[in-house]
Scaffold this motif. Structure first.
Motif, PDB file in Angstrom:
ATOM      1  N   SER A 155      18.137  33.722   2.651  1.00 57.74           N
ATOM      2  CA  SER A 155      16.905  32.941   2.593  1.00 57.74           C
ATOM      3  C   SER A 155      17.076  31.804   1.597  1.00 57.74           C
ATOM      4  O   SER A 155      17.584  31.993   0.487  1.00 57.74           O
ATOM      5  N   GLY A 169      14.763  30.319   0.056  1.00 59.04           N
ATOM      6  CA  GLY A 169      13.798  30.473  -1.020  1.00 59.04           C
ATOM      7  C   GLY A 169      12.678  29.467  -1.015  1.00 59.04           C
ATOM      8  O   GLY A 169      11.816  29.478  -1.899  1.00 59.04           O
ATOM      9  N   GLN A 170      12.644  28.590  -0.017  1.00 61.31           N
ATOM     10  CA  GLN A 170      11.630  27.535  -0.019  1.00 61.31           C
ATOM     11  C   GLN A 170      10.223  28.078   0.187  1.00 61.31           C
ATOM     12  O   GLN A 170       9.288  27.649  -0.481  1.00 61.31           O
ATOM     13  N   CYS A 171      10.068  29.030   1.135  1.00 58.59           N
ATOM     14  CA  CYS A 171       8.716  29.505   1.440  1.00 58.59           C
ATOM     15  C   CYS A 171       8.550  30.973   1.049  1.00 58.59           C
ATOM     16  O   CYS A 171       9.452  31.794   1.204  1.00 58.59           O
ATOM     17  N   THR A 172       7.383  31.306   0.558  1.00 59.65           N
ATOM     18  CA  THR A 172       7.100  32.640   0.039  1.00 59.65           C
ATOM     19  C   THR A 172       7.219  33.731   1.102  1.00 59.65           C
ATOM     20  O   THR A 172       7.781  34.801   0.819  1.00 59.65           O
ATOM     21  N   PRO A 173       6.703  33.557   2.319  1.00 60.11           N
ATOM     22  CA  PRO A 173       6.785  34.653   3.295  1.00 60.11           C
ATOM     23  C   PRO A 173       8.216  35.126   3.546  1.00 60.11           C
ATOM     24  O   PRO A 173       8.459  36.325   3.666  1.00 60.11           O
ATOM     25  N   ARG A 224      11.069  34.295   1.503  1.00 62.31           N
ATOM     26  CA  ARG A 224      11.731  34.623   0.233  1.00 62.31           C
ATOM     27  C   ARG A 224      11.317  36.007  -0.266  1.00 62.31           C
ATOM     28  O   ARG A 224      12.146  36.877  -0.523  1.00 62.31           O
ATOM     29  N   ASN A 225      10.024  36.220  -0.396  1.00 60.17           N
ATOM     30  CA  ASN A 225       9.533  37.494  -0.909  1.00 60.17           C
ATOM     31  C   ASN A 225       9.486  38.563   0.171  1.00 60.17           C
ATOM     32  O   ASN A 225       9.659  39.754  -0.114  1.00 60.17           O
ATOM     33  N   SER A 268       6.339  31.877   7.980  1.00 58.53           N
ATOM     34  CA  SER A 268       7.586  31.297   7.482  1.00 58.53           C
ATOM     35  C   SER A 268       7.799  29.904   8.067  1.00 58.53           C
ATOM     36  O   SER A 268       7.420  29.630   9.214  1.00 58.53           O
TER      37      SER A 268
END
Length: 560
Positions: free
Chosen positions: A497, A499-503, A505-506, A536
């Motif tokens: 990933s 890491g740009q978007c929270t859905p 990345r996390n 995402s």
């Protein structure tokens, strides 16, 4: 009331000190020597980082500061890019440089099935301070698993003894496979099509019509009709560019490598014809760093094309990835070609409108371009006459896993996985019974053997929660756990990933942690998967849960 000047601020006479990180003169001289007379353009940042890494074995803080000054860019930008890509080793002042030789062992699904964990265990404790062992994502050698690389030299199938021997002997550079060179290719009619295009014997409209009639689609995974894409790019105002996506990092996929290693000019001619049709001034080939042997082939053959007058010097530009699966996503690839972190762009606008350097850009993968010459010379009807089970055309399947004869298989679109195993792969491997398969690599979901009669093509698998994608077929047997496979896939997506978007990345990280616990919380994992698929930015996060959801749907007894 009198105000007293603060030292260092306006009104005072503080001592003058240079701001920011100071450049080491020796490091600056080394960087200048490495770059030579190469342009210092910002889009070459990754290429210049490779030069430093290849020469010094890492990217020291001193060299990065020197590179930033030499390229007249911010040190922040250089650090951001250098730390984004897995194949760059950034070493700060207080850190120890990595050992001279790195052995990377692939732990993606095909290699895990073939014993990657046992290989890693066998390597443990058998190396000295000059060798390090790293886990690595898919290396595009799934048909010869388990795969590993000593420096830039890939060894597959690999064992601990051969890897240690290669490392100790310093065999870190790839061998070049035998391939069809320019002279042989031209003797067999190669580049006659390109000549006809350049001489006015063919028109762009004619070729676009042929592609539309043939049904040729983008074969990197999206499946968008090739002829329509050409038409969209031609409709945009110039100047226009072209980018070739040869960054096939999807676990289970290795067809682009196969084409380049064997018949590179068939792909290169298709590329030049496509560039001619859309009037692209420059063509960029983005090749994954895991394929150094392909890079050597292309460097040599492109130079021959230029010498033969078939391509203007500098029109074809080969760009080297640096270990980032996300750069297989088309807009992330464009960002990387521009010398940036490979983070997907929001769409619209689409690359056909605003692509590389803000210009309309035609994007194709290697396989799509490979078929252009055959379709034009043999006709759309020839291509359309191929196919089974109501489908049309040819597809290149990368087959790995529990079959007797894994490898690249060119077969008719619509073939079923059972037909593929029986007719092209020699059946299942001895001692294994067919249980499940991945029809489209890590992103394509996992289907049971009871669904082995579904035609493999675009639009046939979606209703079953699966995708054909890049046609990477991984075959599982009764000795494999679909749940373990799903966990392997999500670990891959967690690592890759951007890491740009929270859905994404996390979400990937949370899913892996939940799956590593005993007693999967099906409700929570389903809710998490839905959030990732809905929110995402790009296909990585949207498709990452497909394997997990397939386990819930088709293999409930395997749920941990």
């Amino acid at each position: 009331m009198q105000r007293h000047a603060h030292p260092g601020r306006g009104g005072g006479k503080a001592a003058r000190h240079p701001k920011g990180r100071q450049v080491d003169p020796k490091a600056l001289d080394e960087v200048r020597a490495l770059l030579g007379d190469a342009p210092r353009d910002c889009d070459l940042l990754i290429e210049h980082l490779h030069r430093i890494q290849d020469t010094h074995g890492c990217l020291s803080a001193a060299h990065l500061a020197a590179l930033a000054q030499e390229m007249r860019t911010s040190l922040t930008e250089v650090y951001e890019v250098a730390t984004f890509y897995a194949h760059f080793d950034v070493v700060m002042e207080d850190e120890t440089p990595p050992p001279a030789i790195t052995i990377r062992v692939c732990d993606s699904i095909a290699c895990e099935m073939a014993g990657a964990e046992a290989l890693l265990a066998a390597l443990a404790g058998k190396t000295d301070e000059n060798i390090r062992i790293l886990r690595a994502p898919c290396m595009g050698a799934c048909d010869r698993a388990p795969a590993a690389a000593v420096g830039h030299a890939q060894i597959a199938p690999a064992d601990a003894a051969s890897l240690i021997a290669a490392a100790e002997a310093g065999r870190t550079h790839p061998g070049i496979p035998d391939h069809v060179g320019l002279d042989v290719y031209r003797a067999e009619g190669g580049y006659a099509l390109l000549a006809a295009c350049l001489d006015g014997g063919r028109t762009a409209e004619e070729l676009i019509g042929l592609l539309n009639d043939s049904g040729l689609r983008g074969l990197g995974g999206a499946g968008f009709p090739a002829g329509r894409k050409w038409g969209f790019v031609r409709a945009e105002p110039g100047p226009r560019l072209m980018a070739v996506n040869a960054d096939e990092g999807e676990p289970g996929t290795f067809k682009d490598r196969w084409f380049i290693e064997r018949d590179p000019h068939r792909f290169l001619e298709g590329m030049l014809v496509a560039a001619w049709a859309v009037e692209a001034e420059t063509v960029y080939i983005y090749l994954r760093d895991e394929y150094p042997q392909c890079r050597e082939i292309l460097l040599a053959e492109i130079a021959k094309l230029e010498s033969a007058g078939l391509a203007a010097p500098g029109r074809i530009r080969l760009r080297r990835g640096a270990g980032a699966y996300i750069c297989g996503e088309e807009s992330a690839m464009l960002e990387s070609i521009e010398g940036k972190r490979g983070m997907p762009r929001h769409k619209p606008p689409f690359p056909a409108q605003v692509g590389l350097f803000g210009r309309p850009t035609l994007i194709h993968n290697v396989e799509t371009l490979y078929w252009i010459r055959d379709i034009v010379e043999k006709g759309a009807d020839w291509f359309m006459s191929q196919g089974r089970n109501g489908r049309k055309g040819l597809r290149t399947f990368s087959v790995s896993g529990r079959v007797k004869e894994p490898g690249v298989k060119i077969a008719q679109a619509g073939i079923t996985v059972q037909e593929l195993i029986d007719e092209y792969c020699g059946g299942m491997a001895d001692g294994h019974t067919f249980r499940a398969y991945l029809p489209g690599g890590a992103s394509g979901g996992i289907l049971p053997a009871s669904m082995a009669d579904i035609p493999l093509d675009f639009g046939t698998l979606e209703e079953h929660g699966a995708l054909i994608g890049s046609a990477a077929v991984v075959v599982l047997s009764d000795g494999d756990s679909p749940a373990d496979a799903a966990l392997n896939l999500l670990r891959f997506f967690e690592d890759e990933s951007c890491g740009q978007c929270t859905p994404c990345r996390n979400g990937c990280e949370k899913a892996v942690k939940l799956m590593e616990r005993p007693g999967w919380d099906v409700g929570l994992l389903t809710e998490l998967s839905d959030a990732m698929r809905d929110a995402s930015i790009c296909g990585l996060g949207q498709a990452a849960p497909n394997g997990l959801l397939s386990v819930f749907r088709y293999f409930p007894d395997d749920v941990k």
